[in-house]
Design a protein around this motif. Structure first.
Motif, PDB file in Angstrom:
ATOM      1  N   GLY A 182       7.856  35.779 -54.005  1.00  0.00           N
ATOM      2  CA  GLY A 182       7.010  36.718 -54.738  1.00  0.00           C
ATOM      3  C   GLY A 182       5.962  37.329 -53.830  1.00  0.00           C
ATOM      4  N   VAL A 183       5.770  38.626 -53.971  1.00  0.00           N
ATOM      5  CA  VAL A 183       4.702  39.318 -53.242  1.00  0.00           C
ATOM      6  C   VAL A 183       3.536  39.498 -54.204  1.00  0.00           C
ATOM      7  CG1 VAL A 183       3.999  41.426 -52.062  1.00  0.00           C
ATOM      8  CG2 VAL A 183       6.348  40.582 -51.816  1.00  0.00           C
ATOM      9  N   ASN A 184       2.417  38.865 -53.899  1.00  0.00           N
ATOM     10  CA  ASN A 184       1.248  39.057 -54.753  1.00  0.00           C
ATOM     11  C   ASN A 184       0.507  40.301 -54.276  1.00  0.00           C
ATOM     12  OD1 ASN A 184      -0.946  38.866 -56.454  1.00  0.00           O
ATOM     13  ND2 ASN A 184      -1.124  36.649 -56.237  1.00  0.00           N
ATOM     14  N   ASN A 185       0.450  41.298 -55.133  1.00  0.00           N
ATOM     15  CA  ASN A 185      -0.261  42.534 -54.801  1.00  0.00           C
ATOM     16  C   ASN A 185      -1.771  42.363 -54.899  1.00  0.00           C
ATOM     17  OD1 ASN A 185       2.210  44.119 -54.542  1.00  0.00           O
ATOM     18  ND2 ASN A 185       2.383  43.905 -56.756  1.00  0.00           N
ATOM     19  N   ARG A 186      -2.188  41.194 -55.391  1.00  0.00           N
ATOM     20  CA  ARG A 186      -3.615  40.897 -55.476  1.00  0.00           C
ATOM     21  C   ARG A 186      -4.026  40.035 -54.290  1.00  0.00           C
ATOM     22  NH1 ARG A 186      -4.047  39.627 -60.426  1.00  0.00           N
ATOM     23  NH2 ARG A 186      -5.344  41.353 -61.120  1.00  0.00           N
ATOM     24  N   ASN A 187      -5.005  40.494 -53.555  1.00  0.00           N
ATOM     25  CA  ASN A 187      -5.554  39.734 -52.442  1.00  0.00           C
ATOM     26  C   ASN A 187      -6.324  38.534 -53.016  1.00  0.00           C
ATOM     27  OD1 ASN A 187      -7.444  38.800 -50.410  1.00  0.00           O
ATOM     28  ND2 ASN A 187      -6.971  40.658 -49.251  1.00  0.00           N
ATOM     29  N   LEU A 188      -5.880  37.332 -52.710  1.00  0.00           N
ATOM     30  CA  LEU A 188      -6.505  36.153 -53.310  1.00  0.00           C
ATOM     31  C   LEU A 188      -7.887  35.845 -52.737  1.00  0.00           C
ATOM     32  CD1 LEU A 188      -3.599  33.617 -53.912  1.00  0.00           C
ATOM     33  CD2 LEU A 188      -4.803  35.048 -55.555  1.00  0.00           C
ATOM     34  N   LYS A 189      -8.289  36.569 -51.707  1.00  0.00           N
ATOM     35  CA  LYS A 189      -9.632  36.391 -51.170  1.00  0.00           C
ATOM     36  C   LYS A 189     -10.628  37.330 -51.856  1.00  0.00           C
ATOM     37  CE  LYS A 189      -7.989  34.766 -46.680  1.00  0.00           C
ATOM     38  NZ  LYS A 189      -7.924  35.008 -45.214  1.00  0.00           N
ATOM     39  N   THR A 190     -10.174  38.557 -52.136  1.00  0.00           N
ATOM     40  CA  THR A 190     -11.060  39.544 -52.762  1.00  0.00           C
ATOM     41  C   THR A 190     -10.671  39.847 -54.209  1.00  0.00           C
ATOM     42  OG1 THR A 190      -9.677  41.414 -52.079  1.00  0.00           O
ATOM     43  CG2 THR A 190     -11.349  40.643 -50.523  1.00  0.00           C
ATOM     44  N   PHE A 191      -9.425  39.510 -54.587  1.00  0.00           N
ATOM     45  CA  PHE A 191      -8.822  39.787 -55.892  1.00  0.00           C
ATOM     46  C   PHE A 191      -8.634  41.282 -56.149  1.00  0.00           C
ATOM     47  CE2 PHE A 191      -8.417  35.496 -56.741  1.00  0.00           C
ATOM     48  CZ  PHE A 191      -7.932  35.269 -58.019  1.00  0.00           C
ATOM     49  N   GLU A 192      -8.649  42.092 -55.106  1.00  0.00           N
ATOM     50  CA  GLU A 192      -8.305  43.507 -55.236  1.00  0.00           C
ATOM     51  C   GLU A 192      -6.782  43.657 -55.241  1.00  0.00           C
ATOM     52  OE1 GLU A 192     -10.254  45.386 -51.971  1.00  0.00           O
ATOM     53  OE2 GLU A 192     -12.254  45.235 -52.864  1.00  0.00           O
ATOM     54  N   VAL A 193      -6.292  44.688 -55.956  1.00  0.00           N
ATOM     55  CA  VAL A 193      -4.854  44.876 -56.138  1.00  0.00           C
ATOM     56  C   VAL A 193      -4.380  46.151 -55.454  1.00  0.00           C
ATOM     57  CG1 VAL A 193      -3.016  45.241 -57.837  1.00  0.00           C
ATOM     58  CG2 VAL A 193      -4.854  43.617 -58.317  1.00  0.00           C
ATOM     59  N   ASP A 194      -3.240  46.053 -54.767  1.00  0.00           N
ATOM     60  CA  ASP A 194      -2.641  47.213 -54.111  1.00  0.00           C
ATOM     61  C   ASP A 194      -1.123  47.061 -54.146  1.00  0.00           C
ATOM     62  OD1 ASP A 194      -1.885  49.373 -52.606  1.00  0.00           O
ATOM     63  OD2 ASP A 194      -2.987  48.793 -50.799  1.00  0.00           O
ATOM     64  N   LEU A 195      -0.454  47.897 -54.947  1.00  0.00           N
ATOM     65  CA  LEU A 195       0.999  47.820 -55.088  1.00  0.00           C
ATOM     66  C   LEU A 195       1.738  48.142 -53.794  1.00  0.00           C
ATOM     67  CD1 LEU A 195       1.798  49.383 -58.593  1.00  0.00           C
ATOM     68  CD2 LEU A 195       1.906  46.990 -57.914  1.00  0.00           C
ATOM     69  N   ALA A 196       1.080  48.813 -52.875  1.00  0.00           N
ATOM     70  CA  ALA A 196       1.710  49.122 -51.592  1.00  0.00           C
ATOM     71  C   ALA A 196       2.089  47.850 -50.848  1.00  0.00           C
ATOM     72  CB  ALA A 196       0.773  49.976 -50.737  1.00  0.00           C
ATOM     73  N   ASN A 197       1.471  46.735 -51.219  1.00  0.00           N
ATOM     74  CA  ASN A 197       1.790  45.466 -50.569  1.00  0.00           C
ATOM     75  C   ASN A 197       3.252  45.098 -50.749  1.00  0.00           C
ATOM     76  OD1 ASN A 197       0.605  43.489 -48.928  1.00  0.00           O
ATOM     77  ND2 ASN A 197       0.526  42.031 -50.617  1.00  0.00           N
ATOM     78  N   THR A 198       3.799  45.389 -51.929  1.00  0.00           N
ATOM     79  CA  THR A 198       5.216  45.097 -52.176  1.00  0.00           C
ATOM     80  C   THR A 198       6.101  45.929 -51.257  1.00  0.00           C
ATOM     81  OG1 THR A 198       4.922  44.412 -54.489  1.00  0.00           O
ATOM     82  CG2 THR A 198       7.084  45.278 -53.863  1.00  0.00           C
ATOM     83  N   SER A 199       5.818  47.221 -51.144  1.00  0.00           N
ATOM     84  CA  SER A 199       6.631  48.098 -50.286  1.00  0.00           C
ATOM     85  C   SER A 199       6.550  47.676 -48.824  1.00  0.00           C
ATOM     86  CB  SER A 199       6.170  49.550 -50.429  1.00  0.00           C
ATOM     87  OG  SER A 199       6.295  49.989 -51.773  1.00  0.00           O
ATOM     88  N   GLN A 200       5.358  47.280 -48.392  1.00  0.00           N
ATOM     89  CA  GLN A 200       5.175  46.877 -46.993  1.00  0.00           C
ATOM     90  C   GLN A 200       5.967  45.624 -46.667  1.00  0.00           C
ATOM     91  OE1 GLN A 200       0.916  46.539 -46.839  1.00  0.00           O
ATOM     92  NE2 GLN A 200       0.585  48.752 -46.921  1.00  0.00           N
ATOM     93  N   ILE A 201       5.941  44.651 -47.552  1.00  0.00           N
ATOM     94  CA  ILE A 201       6.676  43.414 -47.303  1.00  0.00           C
ATOM     95  C   ILE A 201       8.171  43.613 -47.524  1.00  0.00           C
ATOM     96  CG2 ILE A 201       6.996  41.041 -48.119  1.00  0.00           C
ATOM     97  CD1 ILE A 201       3.973  40.911 -48.533  1.00  0.00           C
ATOM     98  N   ALA A 202       8.539  44.439 -48.494  1.00  0.00           N
ATOM     99  CA  ALA A 202       9.956  44.716 -48.748  1.00  0.00           C
ATOM    100  C   ALA A 202      10.643  45.316 -47.517  1.00  0.00           C
ATOM    101  CB  ALA A 202      10.101  45.650 -49.945  1.00  0.00           C
ATOM    102  N   ALA A 203       9.883  46.048 -46.714  1.00  0.00           N
ATOM    103  CA  ALA A 203      10.448  46.655 -45.505  1.00  0.00           C
ATOM    104  C   ALA A 203      10.916  45.598 -44.508  1.00  0.00           C
ATOM    105  CB  ALA A 203       9.411  47.562 -44.847  1.00  0.00           C
ATOM    106  N   HIS A 204      10.422  44.370 -44.663  1.00  0.00           N
ATOM    107  CA  HIS A 204      10.800  43.277 -43.760  1.00  0.00           C
ATOM    108  C   HIS A 204      11.629  42.201 -44.469  1.00  0.00           C
ATOM    109  CE1 HIS A 204       7.944  44.632 -40.606  1.00  0.00           C
ATOM    110  NE2 HIS A 204       7.223  45.025 -41.644  1.00  0.00           N
ATOM    111  N   PHE A 205      11.981  42.444 -45.725  1.00  0.00           N
ATOM    112  CA  PHE A 205      12.659  41.417 -46.521  1.00  0.00           C
ATOM    113  C   PHE A 205      14.160  41.421 -46.247  1.00  0.00           C
ATOM    114  CE2 PHE A 205      14.379  39.436 -50.352  1.00  0.00           C
ATOM    115  CZ  PHE A 205      13.496  38.378 -50.543  1.00  0.00           C
ATOM    116  N   PRO A 206      14.768  40.246 -46.057  1.00  0.00           N
ATOM    117  CA  PRO A 206      16.211  40.174 -45.775  1.00  0.00           C
ATOM    118  C   PRO A 206      17.056  40.308 -47.044  1.00  0.00           C
ATOM    119  CG  PRO A 206      15.278  37.977 -45.746  1.00  0.00           C
ATOM    120  CD  PRO A 206      14.122  38.917 -45.974  1.00  0.00           C
ATOM    121  N   PHE A 207      17.158  41.520 -47.563  1.00  0.00           N
ATOM    122  CA  PHE A 207      17.907  41.746 -48.802  1.00  0.00           C
ATOM    123  C   PHE A 207      19.394  41.443 -48.644  1.00  0.00           C
ATOM    124  CE2 PHE A 207      14.158  44.440 -49.666  1.00  0.00           C
ATOM    125  CZ  PHE A 207      13.849  44.012 -50.945  1.00  0.00           C
ATOM    126  N   HIS A 208      19.887  41.420 -47.405  1.00  0.00           N
ATOM    127  CA  HIS A 208      21.304  41.145 -47.166  1.00  0.00           C
ATOM    128  C   HIS A 208      21.623  39.665 -47.332  1.00  0.00           C
ATOM    129  CE1 HIS A 208      19.187  40.459 -43.390  1.00  0.00           C
ATOM    130  NE2 HIS A 208      20.159  39.665 -43.024  1.00  0.00           N
TER     131      HIS A 208
END
Length: 262
Positions: A182-208
C-alpha cells in the motif's frame, strides 16, 4: 516529535500491557475463513475498494464517534467493498479490538486490522479478534523487525498489507517479498496528503510480478480514483470519504473504475 513517533511511543506501552496478559487468551475457532484479498485484487480489471471504519484521526479529529461498526461494515459489503478495514487504535483513532471482532463476525469479506504493529503479540491479538489481514508500516519498523513480523503473520495464515511512503520503503517491502503493498498518500510525519505519491511509487512498482498495489488516503471522488487507477493501482483504501458519505452505495460503486493497462 512527529505524530508517528507519538503513536509509536503509546504502542510500546500497550505492548507492555499485552505482555502482562500473555497466555490468557486463545485464538477464536468460531470465525469463518475469509476470501483472499490478494486474489481479489490481482484478478480484477477494475479498481477495488477497501472500505474503512474510522471514528477519528489525529489530523481530522472526530469523524463519527457514534458509528455502529457492524452496520457500517454491512453497508460497505452490500455496496461491493473488496474488504473492510477497521481502525483498532484507541487513543488516536477511537477504535478497538471489539470493533474488529464485531465486524469480522458480521461480514464475509476479508477484514484488515489497521493499527501500528510493532510486536508479535499485537498480531496474535488481531488474529484472535478475527482479522484476516494485518498492516505493517515500513516507516515504523527497522528491516529486521519488518521481516520478522511479516513472517510471523504469514505463519498465522494472515495476509499482510505492507505500507510504504516512498521508493526507498518500496524497496524494503519488496526485500521481504511483500505481495500486497500500500502507498500511503498521507505523510505520517506531517499528515499532509498528496495523491501524486501513488503515481511516483507506481513508476517503480514491479507490476510484471505477482504483487498488488493499493493507494491509501486522500481518495475523495471519481477523479481521484481514476488518477490512481491509471497509475496502475489495483485498489484504494478509503476511510473518511465513506464515513462522511450519506450515500455509501453510490460513492463506493463510483470508485470501481477501470484500471490502467500496464
Amino acid at each position: 516529535m512527529t505524530i508517528l513517533e507519538k503513536i509509536l511511543e503509546v504502542k510500546k506501552l500497550e505492548v507492555i500491557e499485552l505482555l502482562e496478559q500473555e497466555g490468557q487468551f486463545e485464538f477464536s475457532k468460531t470465525l469463518t475463513d475469509k476470501p483472499s484479498l490478494f486474489e481479489t485484487l490481482y484478478n480484477t480489471q477494475h479498481l477495488q475498494v477497501i472500505s474503512e471504519i474510522k471514528r477519528a484521526s489525529p489530523s481530522k479529529g472526530l469523524i463519527d464517534g457514534n458509528v455502529d461498526p457492524v452496520q457500517q461494515a454491512l453497508a460497505y459489503e452490500k455496496a461491493g467493498a473488496a474488504a473492510i478495514s477497521v481502525l483498532t487504535d484507541q487513543q488516536f483513532f477511537k477504535g478497538s479490538m471489539d470493533d474488529l471482532h464485531a465486524v469480522s463476525s458480521a461480514v464475509n469479506l476479508p477484514v484488515l486490522c489497521k493499527d501500528f504493529i510493532i510486536h508479535p503479540l499485537q498480531i496474535e491479538e488481531a488474529k484472535r479478534a478475527g482479522a484476516s489481514i494485518i498492516l505493517l508500516i515500513v516507516a515504523a519498523l527497522d528491516q529486521q523487525s519488518l521481516s520478522e513480523l511479516f513472517d510471523y503473520a504469514s505463519k498465522l495464515d494472515l495476509e499482510v498489507l505492507v505500507e510504504v511512503h516512498n521508493v526507498e520503503e518500496l524497496q524494503r517491502a519488496l526485500a521481504i517479498d511483500a505481495k500486497i503493498i500500500g502507498v500511503n498518500n498521507r505523510n505520517l510525519k506531517t499528515f499532509e496528503v498528496d495523491l501524486a505519491n501513488t503515481s511516483q511509487i507506481a513508476a517503480h512498482f514491479p507490476f510484471h510480478e505477482q504483487r498488488v498495489l493499493i493507494s491509501e488516503s486522500g481518495i475523495g471522488n471519481i477523479s481521484d480514483a481514476v488518477l490512481v487507477a491509471d497509475a496502475g493501482a489495483h485498489g484504494v483504501l478509503v476511510g473518511e470519504t465513506l464515513m462522511r458519505s450519506e450515500n455509501i452505495d453510490e460513492i463506493l460503486r463510483s470508485f470501481h473504475v477501470k484500471r490502467g493497462e500496464l
